[in-house]
Design a protein around this motif. Sequence first.
Motif: not given
Length: 338
Positions: A28-45
């Motif tokens: 389940k932790e590996a499939c939490c791909l919504h974290r990628v969207v949130i982190l990319c939203y926070r950091s442009r780099d």
Amino acid sequence: MASTSPPITTTTIAKLKQGSLLWCYGFKEACCLHRVVILCYRSRDLLIRTGQCSLFNGFIFLGSVSILKLFLFPMLQWLLPDQCPHIVYEEVCRYGVILSLYSSLRKLLIQLIYLLWFYPLYVFSVILSSIWYNDVAKHGFVAMGKDKPPAAVMTGEKEASITQTGSDKPAGLGGIMIGIGEQVYSALLLSFFFLEVIATGFIPYAGKALNFLLLSWMYAYYCFEYKWNLSGVTLDRRLDFFESNWAFFAGFGSPCVLAIFFFPPLESYAVMATLFPLFVLTATGSDADNLVTSPRKQWLGAGLGRVPIFCGADTVSMKVLSFLPLRQQLHNQGEKAL
């Protein structure tokens, strides 16, 4: 007299439940791909680096492989067929001279395509991806809003003062030398473990299942290694934590392996190189230290016990290091620092 199998005890059932639950948590932790969207939203780099990985490995590399399989191979097969398509050439084709020439020329062209395009592209992808993955992990840390991840579970309560500094290595030259030694040992350890993974694929019957399990552990370790490196956790502590929570990490690495397990080698690398930054970010955002020891699982028992996953690779690595003069120098510097 019929033999009786040993009874399944309550402890065994509890451990099976605990292992299954931890495996599910890891998956389940590996499939939490919504974290990628949130982190990319926070950091442009972070968004730029993740986009570069996806563009190069997904669009250029994987796209090139798809073009080769879907278009170039069929076109070469049509231009240089194995069977004579026309009745006019039946007499010539009877001797197989032209067909043999066609086959040899087609194989030569395919090898030239691999040699001039795919092999250089593969090497270029490995080099660039190694740099980009590290940047992805660093920017992910910044996007998480904290300098160091929690490491209390891995370092222990008795070393809380070290944990607060984010590193359990000595300062100065001793710490640098120990860090170099860890990097050398880690590279050897993972290389020999990778050879073990390849070797298991040739084992009859159970080879595929064992290969899948070892691959899951390998990719899970790779994903969390960036987090542990940036947090300053020593190699022996991360290995102990990994082997003590083997069920969780087997579950975490399973989605990574499922994405590539049934593809040929070239395609599997292209797919993995595209998806790997996403799993690195899910590992960076995962609070695995607390997850695997949360109070709600205490009813399952004291623990599953440690599985020596890297035992074979560790033995070979230490044997190799025994022939290197660097080992004694690192040992002496570490003793001085301590």
